[in-house]
Design a protein around this motif. Structure first.
Motif, PDB file in Angstrom:
ATOM      1  N   PRO A 110       0.800  -1.234   0.000  1.00 16.89           N
ATOM      2  CA  PRO A 110       0.000   0.000   0.000  1.00 16.89           C
ATOM      3  C   PRO A 110       0.826   1.274   0.000  1.00 16.89           C
ATOM      4  O   PRO A 110       0.335   2.331  -0.430  1.00 16.89           O
ATOM      5  CB  PRO A 110      -0.827  -0.115   1.293  1.00 16.89           C
ATOM      6  N   ASN A 155      -4.573   2.701  -3.113  1.00 19.67           N
ATOM      7  CA  ASN A 155      -5.846   3.262  -2.670  1.00 19.67           C
ATOM      8  C   ASN A 155      -6.392   4.316  -3.626  1.00 19.67           C
ATOM      9  O   ASN A 155      -7.510   4.813  -3.443  1.00 19.67           O
ATOM     10  CB  ASN A 155      -5.731   3.843  -1.252  1.00 19.67           C
ATOM     11  N   GLU A 156      -5.611   4.646  -4.650  1.00 17.17           N
ATOM     12  CA  GLU A 156      -6.067   5.573  -5.690  1.00 17.17           C
ATOM     13  C   GLU A 156      -6.525   4.832  -6.942  1.00 17.17           C
ATOM     14  O   GLU A 156      -6.878   5.469  -7.938  1.00 17.17           O
ATOM     15  CB  GLU A 156      -4.937   6.547  -6.050  1.00 17.17           C
ATOM     16  N   GLN A 162      -6.302  -2.425  -9.504  1.00 15.54           N
ATOM     17  CA  GLN A 162      -5.354  -3.045  -8.579  1.00 15.54           C
ATOM     18  C   GLN A 162      -5.057  -4.490  -8.984  1.00 15.54           C
ATOM     19  O   GLN A 162      -3.898  -4.934  -8.919  1.00 15.54           O
ATOM     20  CB  GLN A 162      -5.920  -3.008  -7.154  1.00 15.54           C
TER      21      GLN A 162
END
Length: 263
Positions: A110, A155-156, A162
């Protein structure tokens, strides 16, 4: 222990594989071969042993009995002083480099961008220079349609993005075979197609692939061979046309009827 290799020898060979967790026998004498450039899909009900089989190929689990061979070399055990002994963790790590795996969850770092996720293992494990790793990662990100997202953090990114980065990260290690464990199961329905498109394009390149999937239509389109498993055993295997159009075993027929599979 090694055997001479050539293009006619299976890249993956599982021989009489048994796997137990305590009193629970998960795999019961499974035989499986995967040829170079072949796409094999494993289907079957939950708990049939499909994921455990993938984890054995990737050395994340060791068989209770049987042999695991990759590219002509036995990987679950080694010969020392005339005796066969279980492989140690250092030896297993070396084998995992050759067998990429993409999981249900994306498992991206992350705190790293998409680019950094791709170049980390090639640099640390394979010793690739930063410039080379970056150039190759940029090519992979372009290939999966995410070149413009190279500097974005997980997280973007959407779930589908992902998972595509996770596929590219596995490819960055240039494995001999890549394993996919229900890679669309954690995705929203509208994101499934974009991941399956990447896998379909990858299959067309001749990459050796083993997939655990509940996406029957996709399995029928992309696979060279489909294997139906139930209760820790291979019930039936064959080309998609046989398994989905004319399965021979009653258990296979019942499973597909419950899923309303039609081709």
């Amino acid at each position: 222990m090694t055997h001479p290799t050539d293009d006619t020898m299976p890249l993956v060979a599982l021989r009489n594989i048994h796997k137990s967790f305590g009193d629970l026998e998960v795999l019961k004498g499974v035989e499986l071969t995967v040829n170079r450039g072949e796409v094999v899909s494993l289907i079957g009900p939950s708990g049939s042993g499909k994921t455990t089989l993938l984890r054995l190929i990737n050395c994340l689990e060791m068989p209770t009995a049987g042999e695991v061979w990759i590219d002509g070399k036995r990987i679950d055990a080694v010969e020392k002083n005339g005796r066969i002994v279980p492989a140690k963790e250092k030896e297993l790590r070396a084998h995992r480099v050759e067998t990429g795996m993409v999981f249900q969850q994306y498992n991206l770092f992350p705190h790293m961008t998409a680019m950094e996720n791709l170049i980390y293992a090639p640099r640390i494990v394979r010793g690739v220079s930063k410039d080379q790793a970056t150039a190759e990662a940029r090519t992979l990100l372009t290939r999966i349609g995410l070149a413009e997202r190279a500097e974005h953090y997980p997280n973007e990114l959407s779930g589908g993005q992902q998972q595509r980065v996770a596929v590219a990260r596995a490819l960055a290690m240039k494995p001999k075979v890549i394993l996919f464990d229900e890679v669309t199961s954690a995705l929203d329905p509208e994101m499934v197609g974009e991941v399956l498109e990447v896998l379909g394009e990858l299959a067309e390149t001749g990459m050796t692939m083993v997939l655990v999937t509940h996406e029957m239509q996709f399995a029928s389109e992309v696979s060279d061979r489909v294997i139906f498993m139930d209760q820790g055993a291979v019930v039936e295997e064959g080309p998609p046309s046989q398994i989905f159009d004319a399965p021979l075993q009653e258990r296979t027929q019942h499973f597909l009827r419950r899923l309303h599979v039609r081709r």
